[in-house]
Enzyme design. Sequence first.
Site, short mmCIF file in Angstrom:
data_model
loop_
_atom_site.label_atom_id
_atom_site.label_comp_id
_atom_site.label_asym_id
_atom_site.label_seq_id
_atom_site.Cartn_x
_atom_site.Cartn_y
_atom_site.Cartn_z
N ARG A 82 0.85 -1.18 0.00
CA ARG A 82 0.00 0.00 0.00
C ARG A 82 0.89 1.23 0.00
NH1 ARG A 82 -2.09 0.21 4.65
NH2 ARG A 82 -1.77 -1.89 5.42
N TYR A 212 -1.00 -3.37 -7.28
CA TYR A 212 -0.96 -4.07 -6.00
C TYR A 212 -2.34 -4.05 -5.33
CZ TYR A 212 -0.49 -5.15 -1.17
OH TYR A 212 -0.72 -5.70 0.07
N LYS A 221 -9.25 -2.21 1.36
CA LYS A 221 -8.96 -1.09 2.24
C LYS A 221 -9.55 0.23 1.74
CE LYS A 221 -6.83 -3.32 5.41
NZ LYS A 221 -6.31 -4.58 4.91
N HIS A 240 -10.24 -2.90 11.45
CA HIS A 240 -9.21 -3.72 10.81
C HIS A 240 -9.03 -4.98 11.66
CE1 HIS A 240 -4.87 -3.90 9.00
NE2 HIS A 240 -5.72 -4.63 8.33
N CYS A 264 1.53 -8.69 11.48
CA CYS A 264 1.80 -8.88 12.91
C CYS A 264 1.12 -10.13 13.44
CB CYS A 264 1.34 -7.65 13.69
SG CYS A 264 2.33 -6.20 13.35
N GLY A 265 0.73 -11.04 12.55
CA GLY A 265 0.19 -12.31 13.02
C GLY A 265 -1.32 -12.40 13.01
N THR A 267 -3.60 -13.01 10.43
CA THR A 267 -4.14 -14.17 9.72
C THR A 267 -3.73 -15.47 10.41
OG1 THR A 267 -4.10 -12.92 7.68
CG2 THR A 267 -4.35 -15.29 7.46
N ARG A 379 1.51 -12.44 -1.37
CA ARG A 379 0.22 -12.83 -0.78
C ARG A 379 -0.47 -13.92 -1.57
NH1 ARG A 379 -2.04 -9.10 3.16
NH2 ARG A 379 -0.46 -7.55 3.62
N ARG A 410 3.49 -5.17 17.06
CA ARG A 410 4.86 -5.66 17.00
C ARG A 410 5.65 -4.81 17.99
NH1 ARG A 410 7.84 -8.51 12.80
NH2 ARG A 410 5.86 -9.01 11.80
#
Length: 618
Positions: A82, A212, A221, A240, A264-265, A267, A379, A410
């Site tokens: 993004r 992208y 988004k 989010h 940051c984990g 998914t 992705r 994080r």
Amino acid sequence: MRKLEGLDEESLEKLEAIRTPGVREFVLRYLSLCQPESVFVCTGTEEDQEFIRREALASGEERALATPGHTLHFDGYYDQGRDRDKTKFLLAEPSPHLPSLPREEGLAEIHELLRGSMRGHRMYVLFFVLGPRGFRYQIPCVQLTDSSYVAHTESLLYRHAYDLFKRRRFPWFFRFVHSQGELEGGVSKNVEKKRIYIDLEGETVFSVNTQYGGNSIGLKKLAMRLAIRRGHAEGWLTEHMFIMGVHGPGERVTYFAGAFPSMCGKTSTCMLEGETIVGDDIAILWRERGRVRAVNTEKGIFGILDGINSADDPVLWRVLHRPCEMIFSNVLLTEDGGVYWNGMDGDPPSRGTNYAGEWFPGKRGPDGHPVPPSHKNARFAVSLENVENADPLWDDPAGVEVGGIIFGGRDSDTWAPVEEAFDWVHGVVTKGASLESETTAATLGREGVRELNPMANLDFLSIPLGEYLARYLEFGKGLSSPPKIFSVNYFLRDERGEFLTTKKDKAVWLKWMELRVHGNVGALEAPTGLLPRYEDLRDLFGRVLGRRYGRSQYLRQFSVRIPQHLSKLERVEAFYRKIPGVPTLFFEVLEAQRRRLEEARKKWGDLLSPQHLPVREA
Ligand code: SPV
Ligand code: MN
């Protein structure tokens, strides 16, 4: 209707059948401005979706991989995340608190860039709703794009709704206009003319000279920013957040919504073995009969691949190897038609093709930087229908009841691995609004810089932050059973820089939170919130992971780092003092936390061991 060049009889008929006012005018306006060679109106039928799949391959935007149903797409070298700098809100009066431009000026600029931008391309017209079909706040959307990859990805991630547009007269809908612009080697050529402009007043997003997903997939988004503003006016929240079912004792399933900045984990949390997923990225939350409910605005996952391996993420691993419709982006294409991403099982191949062209070890990009086999922000896109742990309620228009909300960032040195807030207000202020995270490759720019990312929503806020916070605080009022608020931190390190937790441990933190929602275990009262007791975690580590969990490990993970917390409070307060409209209550909560921390420091020193903390029984 006037017949326009590029618009054949069939597409014209499909458009004319629509009862929702404004759709035809919208399509025709951008048809004549962007001048595509042809138009395809997607009615969402299997036949129409198949047409898009075939076109994605025929146009070269995607290529087929060895596994049936799998395809691969590359974005340009400079178009891998993004783009914050190029993304602006168009406002009649630009705000110093939102990345914004004067509306008329921005509209004029973007329309000029869109003029003739689809020459030689086909324009796809797609109809969707955000949220399950029939959901009380379902959001109708129309996407125009000249990218078959975008059209294809949206078919995986969103609910088609041409039939609803045809049958109903939606009073409004979100509008998205995307053009890849001129292509060179299959990627957007004019990167310096990349623009993503969000016109809040017209509820329209324009995006040009980019491919992208985060910049081009309107319903992700870009729609989220429009939805935040609409929800703000109507009393619901767009967040989010993932939504997942955590499976407690017996048959009990407790739903959690979790906000994490990208990479940051998020998914991998909602894809944990033994739990079930409703959504992994965007949630709408609303109040109903004293409770909070949530739906996923999407119906698929656009997830990060970096670091996914069979040991840490077994469910995701299996999904990624399943022969089904799946689009990979910006991974390494191997010589046998497979894909490789950084950190997956096995050694990296010695050559292949990626977003920078032919790849080999030591490869450097056009800017001289080393090129890894796959991009860190590589992705995959897959529909929840093909995800084995999809929750039975994932598509339910009634949504699920939210028992807990989790905020995670994080954070290498401050937050405990898991902690519960004292109440809604304390959680909103000291967890959600105080979420700090180190920047990642999901956005272009420097990585590893600590920034405050309120509710992990920083990049998407379309209303002033002060108003957003005030609404959040209000949202919890008068609820008979407000969700409990938690923080997690998967990135805490010791003084030597070693991680204090493993990737697997989040399974335990989730089970602990589930028990807390139902008051099944007690907790320790720290100055910053409620921490787990050693005995409860020891039992859970044994039960969930079959692992011994030592007391010394617990003490290292859960001792309260007072000076770090105090400096964090200072940063947070300094940040919000500059933001207009932040309620005074917000600063009072910060101040109370500071006092508790200082008192504890006087008594116990800089590192407060959980052994000194009073127990709050279940
Ligand atoms: C994120 O970066 O938070 C994503 C992917 O979910 S993007 O579509 O780029 O927003
Ligand atoms: Mn996201």
